[in-house]
Design a protein around this motif. Structure first.
Motif, PDB file in Angstrom:
ATOM      1  N   LEU A 153       0.827  -1.201   0.000  1.00 52.14           N
ATOM      2  CA  LEU A 153       0.000   0.000   0.000  1.00 52.14           C
ATOM      3  C   LEU A 153       0.864   1.255   0.000  1.00 52.14           C
ATOM      4  CD1 LEU A 153      -2.704   1.457   0.182  1.00 52.14           C
ATOM      5  CD2 LEU A 153      -2.682   1.093   2.669  1.00 52.14           C
ATOM      6  N   LEU A 154       1.942   1.233   0.806  1.00 54.42           N
ATOM      7  CA  LEU A 154       2.831   2.392   0.871  1.00 54.42           C
ATOM      8  C   LEU A 154       3.495   2.643  -0.484  1.00 54.42           C
ATOM      9  CD1 LEU A 154       4.080   4.610   2.556  1.00 54.42           C
ATOM     10  CD2 LEU A 154       5.826   2.998   3.334  1.00 54.42           C
ATOM     11  N   ARG A 155       3.973   1.567  -1.135  1.00 50.22           N
ATOM     12  CA  ARG A 155       4.581   1.724  -2.463  1.00 50.22           C
ATOM     13  C   ARG A 155       3.591   2.312  -3.456  1.00 50.22           C
ATOM     14  NH1 ARG A 155       6.632  -3.658  -1.387  1.00 50.22           N
ATOM     15  NH2 ARG A 155       8.856  -3.560  -0.813  1.00 50.22           N
ATOM     16  N   SER A 156       2.369   1.811  -3.392  1.00 50.38           N
ATOM     17  CA  SER A 156       1.337   2.306  -4.303  1.00 50.38           C
ATOM     18  C   SER A 156       1.074   3.793  -4.084  1.00 50.38           C
ATOM     19  CB  SER A 156       0.042   1.511  -4.109  1.00 50.38           C
ATOM     20  OG  SER A 156      -1.000   2.038  -4.895  1.00 50.38           O
ATOM     21  N   LEU A 157       1.030   4.212  -2.826  1.00 48.58           N
ATOM     22  CA  LEU A 157       0.798   5.623  -2.519  1.00 48.58           C
ATOM     23  C   LEU A 157       1.947   6.493  -3.020  1.00 48.58           C
ATOM     24  CD1 LEU A 157      -0.638   5.312   1.114  1.00 48.58           C
ATOM     25  CD2 LEU A 157      -1.888   6.008  -0.929  1.00 48.58           C
ATOM     26  N   ILE A 158       3.193   6.013  -2.842  1.00 45.31           N
ATOM     27  CA  ILE A 158       4.366   6.769  -3.309  1.00 45.31           C
ATOM     28  C   ILE A 158       4.335   6.924  -4.824  1.00 45.31           C
ATOM     29  CG2 ILE A 158       6.883   6.700  -3.537  1.00 45.31           C
ATOM     30  CD1 ILE A 158       6.937   5.352  -0.749  1.00 45.31           C
ATOM     31  N   ARG A 159       4.021   5.828  -5.523  1.00 45.73           N
ATOM     32  CA  ARG A 159       3.958   5.905  -6.995  1.00 45.73           C
ATOM     33  C   ARG A 159       2.884   6.887  -7.443  1.00 45.73           C
ATOM     34  NH1 ARG A 159       4.903   0.208  -6.643  1.00 45.73           N
ATOM     35  NH2 ARG A 159       2.652  -0.171  -6.725  1.00 45.73           N
ATOM     36  N   GLU A 160       1.735   6.844  -6.779  1.00 46.09           N
ATOM     37  CA  GLU A 160       0.651   7.763  -7.134  1.00 46.09           C
ATOM     38  C   GLU A 160       1.069   9.211  -6.912  1.00 46.09           C
ATOM     39  OE1 GLU A 160      -2.315   7.336  -8.522  1.00 46.09           O
ATOM     40  OE2 GLU A 160      -1.981   5.183  -8.747  1.00 46.09           O
ATOM     41  N   CYS A 161       1.754   9.466  -5.794  1.00 49.98           N
ATOM     42  CA  CYS A 161       2.208  10.827  -5.507  1.00 49.98           C
ATOM     43  C   CYS A 161       3.207  11.302  -6.570  1.00 49.98           C
ATOM     44  CB  CYS A 161       2.859  10.898  -4.127  1.00 49.98           C
ATOM     45  SG  CYS A 161       1.678  10.765  -2.767  1.00 49.98           S
ATOM     46  N   GLN A 162       4.121  10.415  -6.933  1.00 51.34           N
ATOM     47  CA  GLN A 162       5.113  10.777  -7.950  1.00 51.34           C
ATOM     48  C   GLN A 162       4.453  11.071  -9.290  1.00 51.34           C
ATOM     49  OE1 GLN A 162       7.642   7.329  -7.704  1.00 51.34           O
ATOM     50  NE2 GLN A 162       9.010   8.278  -6.173  1.00 51.34           N
ATOM     51  N   GLU A 163       3.501  10.259  -9.691  1.00 51.04           N
ATOM     52  CA  GLU A 163       2.808  10.473 -10.955  1.00 51.04           C
ATOM     53  C   GLU A 163       2.009  11.765 -10.950  1.00 51.04           C
ATOM     54  OE1 GLU A 163       0.482   7.069 -11.893  1.00 51.04           O
ATOM     55  OE2 GLU A 163       2.205   5.704 -11.943  1.00 51.04           O
ATOM     56  N   MET A 164       1.350  12.071  -9.837  1.00 52.37           N
ATOM     57  CA  MET A 164       0.573  13.295  -9.746  1.00 52.37           C
ATOM     58  C   MET A 164       1.464  14.535  -9.799  1.00 52.37           C
ATOM     59  SD  MET A 164      -2.534  12.334  -9.705  1.00 52.37           S
ATOM     60  CE  MET A 164      -3.440  13.781  -9.192  1.00 52.37           C
ATOM     61  N   ARG A 165       2.663  14.455  -9.175  1.00 53.69           N
ATOM     62  CA  ARG A 165       3.577  15.597  -9.242  1.00 53.69           C
ATOM     63  C   ARG A 165       4.044  15.846 -10.673  1.00 53.69           C
ATOM     64  NH1 ARG A 165       5.667  13.737  -4.222  1.00 53.69           N
ATOM     65  NH2 ARG A 165       7.367  12.622  -5.262  1.00 53.69           N
ATOM     66  N   ARG A 166       4.348  14.735 -11.371  1.00 59.61           N
ATOM     67  CA  ARG A 166       4.800  14.886 -12.760  1.00 59.61           C
ATOM     68  C   ARG A 166       3.669  15.423 -13.636  1.00 59.61           C
ATOM     69  NH1 ARG A 166       7.561   9.949 -11.741  1.00 59.61           N
ATOM     70  NH2 ARG A 166       5.805   8.781 -12.638  1.00 59.61           N
ATOM     71  N   GLU A 167       2.463  14.922 -13.420  1.00 57.97           N
ATOM     72  CA  GLU A 167       1.338  15.330 -14.260  1.00 57.97           C
ATOM     73  C   GLU A 167       0.991  16.806 -14.088  1.00 57.97           C
ATOM     74  OE1 GLU A 167      -3.400  14.199 -14.940  1.00 57.97           O
ATOM     75  OE2 GLU A 167      -2.077  12.834 -13.818  1.00 57.97           O
ATOM     76  N   PHE A 168       1.091  17.289 -12.879  1.00 58.63           N
ATOM     77  CA  PHE A 168       0.671  18.661 -12.620  1.00 58.63           C
ATOM     78  C   PHE A 168       1.833  19.628 -12.389  1.00 58.63           C
ATOM     79  CE2 PHE A 168      -2.995  16.072 -11.452  1.00 58.63           C
ATOM     80  CZ  PHE A 168      -4.008  16.722 -12.153  1.00 58.63           C
ATOM     81  N   GLY A 169       3.065  19.105 -12.546  1.00 59.98           N
ATOM     82  CA  GLY A 169       4.235  19.978 -12.401  1.00 59.98           C
ATOM     83  C   GLY A 169       4.441  20.478 -10.990  1.00 59.98           C
ATOM     84  N   LEU A 170       4.140  19.643 -10.020  1.00 65.06           N
ATOM     85  CA  LEU A 170       4.304  20.039  -8.623  1.00 65.06           C
ATOM     86  C   LEU A 170       5.711  19.707  -8.143  1.00 65.06           C
ATOM     87  CD1 LEU A 170       0.898  18.673  -7.260  1.00 65.06           C
ATOM     88  CD2 LEU A 170       1.421  21.011  -7.977  1.00 65.06           C
ATOM     89  N   HIS A 171       6.212  20.527  -7.228  1.00 60.40           N
ATOM     90  CA  HIS A 171       7.570  20.313  -6.712  1.00 60.40           C
ATOM     91  C   HIS A 171       7.577  19.976  -5.230  1.00 60.40           C
ATOM     92  CE1 HIS A 171       9.126  21.765 -10.518  1.00 60.40           C
ATOM     93  NE2 HIS A 171       8.325  22.843 -10.416  1.00 60.40           N
ATOM     94  N   TYR A 172       6.426  20.067  -4.617  1.00 57.87           N
ATOM     95  CA  TYR A 172       6.369  19.775  -3.188  1.00 57.87           C
ATOM     96  C   TYR A 172       6.572  18.286  -2.957  1.00 57.87           C
ATOM     97  CZ  TYR A 172       4.441  19.145   1.493  1.00 57.87           C
ATOM     98  OH  TYR A 172       4.255  18.794   2.806  1.00 57.87           O
ATOM     99  N   GLU A 173       7.501  17.954  -2.082  1.00 56.82           N
ATOM    100  CA  GLU A 173       7.807  16.558  -1.786  1.00 56.82           C
ATOM    101  C   GLU A 173       6.960  16.080  -0.598  1.00 56.82           C
ATOM    102  OE1 GLU A 173       9.730  14.546  -3.478  1.00 56.82           O
ATOM    103  OE2 GLU A 173      10.370  16.102  -4.895  1.00 56.82           O
ATOM    104  N   VAL A 174       6.362  14.925  -0.740  1.00 59.71           N
ATOM    105  CA  VAL A 174       5.592  14.317   0.349  1.00 59.71           C
ATOM    106  C   VAL A 174       6.478  13.339   1.092  1.00 59.71           C
ATOM    107  CG1 VAL A 174       3.568  12.960   0.968  1.00 59.71           C
ATOM    108  CG2 VAL A 174       3.456  14.576  -0.946  1.00 59.71           C
TER     109      VAL A 174
END
Length: 293
Positions: A84-105
């Motif tokens: 579950l943790l890996r899945s959440l990290i991948r989702e966060c990374q994809e969302m940052r790339r998609e929306f050009g976000l730089h904030y690290e979770v």
């Protein structure tokens, strides 16, 4: 055997080391059966079998079925659901790339997500054990739930028997006062006609039929017979092994109807207070019957 519609039961069963399912069943009054459930996502597929098991024990009422997972001892303390943790990290990374976000979770932040930390995941290997544990815990909860409802039902049965005795006593006080009422009214009508010097010959069929008609309207023999019959039926219901709440509720309506008719037909001042007392006790009984399955 009467059973109350209100009750609570709790059951537990382990499915892997240090992990166990907790099932809680509770209910309140309702005319029909309504089952609401709260399951862990991994066990949602077992909701239909669980509902079927509930229906084996309960025929009506608003039922709440809750299933949760608890950890015991050292197991699960600090355990991480890595998938579950890996899945959440991948989702966060994809969302940052998609929306050009730089904030690290931070990973520590993601660990606060429910299900990531502190519980062993439902892996394919332990899923069968979890399903078996659910059935065991649910059965145990329902058995305790049934025990509680039965104890309360027995208390209700004793209360019903006492109130029924009060109703029979009141009817016993009413009966002698209305005995021969029709004949008495007939005599009073004939006396009134005689006082008004209205001829009432034995051959005046029309007039005599009218006198008998009004006199018979005050005859409450039929109502008394029906009330006693309903009392006997009530006692038979108290000894039934199947749910009788609906039947008792219908019987209350019939008792109200008969005593109301009796009071209207009798029209005697001394009977009216007894009819009021009868209805008052009947209403208390009706309210209690709303608690019976």
């Amino acid at each position: 055997m009467l059973r109350s519609m209100t009750g609570f039961g709790k059951g537990e069963a382990s499915f892997v080391e240090g992990q166990h399912l907790v099932v809680e069943v509770s209910s309140v009054n309702r005319k029909q059966l309504e089952v609401r459930t709260a399951f862990p996502p991994e066990l949602v597929s077992q909701e239909i079998p669980a509902r079927k098991m509930v229906q084996e024990y309960i025929s009506r009422g608003a039922v709440q079925l809750r299933v949760s997972v608890n950890s015991t001892g050292a197991a699960g303390q600090g355990a991480v659901n890595r998938e579950l943790l890996r899945s959440l990290i991948r989702e966060c990374q994809e969302m940052r790339r998609e929306f050009g976000l730089h904030y690290e979770v931070a990973v520590e932040t993601l660990m606060s997500v429910p299900g990531v930390l502190g519980a062993t995941p439902f892996s394919p290997e332990n899923q069968p054990a979890a399903v078996e544990a659910l059935e065991t815990a649910l059965r145990g909860a329902l058995e305790k739930f049934q025990e509680m409802r039965t104890v309360e039902g027995e208390a209700l049965r004793r209360d019903f028997a006492g109130r029924l005795a009060v109703l029979e006593k009141l009817l016993g006080e009413i009966e002698p006062q209305v005995s021969g009422l029709a004949a008495s009214i007939r005599e009073r009508l004939l006396e009134k006609l005689a006082a008004e010097k209205i001829p009432t010959g034995a051959d005046d069929d029309r007039l005599l039929k009218e006198v008998l008609f009004y006199a018979d309207k005050s005859d409450v023999t039929e109502e008394i017979t029906r009330l006693r019959s309903h009392f006997a039926q009530f006692r038979r219901f108290l000894d039934e092994t199947k749910p009788v709440g609906r039947s008792l509720d219908f019987l209350m309506q019939e008792l109200f109807r008969e005593i109301t008719t009796l009071g209207n037909k009798a029209g005697i001042p001394t009977v009216s207070p007894l009819v009021v007392a009868f209805k008052s006790e009947l209403e208390k009984l009706r309210e209690q019957i709303q608690n019976v399955e």
